[in-house]
Design a protein around this motif. Sequence first.
Motif, short mmCIF file in Angstrom:
data_model
loop_
_atom_site.label_atom_id
_atom_site.label_comp_id
_atom_site.label_asym_id
_atom_site.label_seq_id
_atom_site.Cartn_x
_atom_site.Cartn_y
_atom_site.Cartn_z
N ASP A 1 0.86 -1.18 0.00
CA ASP A 1 0.00 0.00 0.00
C ASP A 1 0.90 1.24 0.00
O ASP A 1 1.57 1.54 1.00
CB ASP A 1 -0.90 -0.01 1.23
N LEU A 2 0.92 1.95 -1.13
CA LEU A 2 1.81 3.09 -1.27
C LEU A 2 1.51 4.21 -0.27
O LEU A 2 2.43 4.83 0.26
CB LEU A 2 1.73 3.64 -2.69
N ILE B 1 6.94 18.05 8.90
CA ILE B 1 7.33 18.50 10.23
C ILE B 1 8.71 19.14 10.18
O ILE B 1 8.94 20.20 10.80
CB ILE B 1 7.31 17.31 11.23
N ASP B 2 9.63 18.56 9.45
CA ASP B 2 10.99 19.10 9.35
C ASP B 2 11.03 20.47 8.69
O ASP B 2 11.91 21.28 8.96
CB ASP B 2 11.91 18.13 8.60
N ARG B 3 10.09 20.75 7.82
CA ARG B 3 10.06 22.03 7.12
C ARG B 3 9.59 23.18 8.00
O ARG B 3 9.79 24.32 7.68
CB ARG B 3 9.16 21.95 5.89
N ILE C 1 6.87 9.13 5.82
CA ILE C 1 7.94 9.90 5.17
C ILE C 1 7.45 11.30 4.84
O ILE C 1 8.14 12.29 5.12
CB ILE C 1 8.43 9.17 3.90
N VAL C 2 6.25 11.39 4.29
CA VAL C 2 5.69 12.70 3.94
C VAL C 2 5.46 13.53 5.20
O VAL C 2 5.82 14.73 5.25
CB VAL C 2 4.37 12.52 3.15
#
Length: 100
Positions: free
Chosen positions: A83-84, A97-99, A91-92
């Motif tokens: 399941d993509l 959050i990192d941005r 990851i998304v």
Amino acid sequence: MLENARDHACDNVEAFCDGMERLVNDALGRGLVLGKFRAGQILAQAFTLACLHRVKIESNFAAVCLAVMVLDGVGRELDPSLDLLQMAAPIVLRQLIDRR
């Protein structure tokens, strides 16, 4: 897609947009499990719509689409139950959050 097209001679923008909307909605309705989701078919249908409505696709976008078509076939052979969305979500989210 029309906004990013190199050029287009689309006589019926509404019909093109309706066709693309149906294509996307049908694809999303099936979910993103590789055994059910056929990225290659969907992209081929998008290319067909573009041709029928005389929308020129950017070469970089076309190259990415072709790569996705190949990866779709390889992924389907390796694990059709993958399941993509389930795999990509962490990851998304981490990137979002990192941005901040």
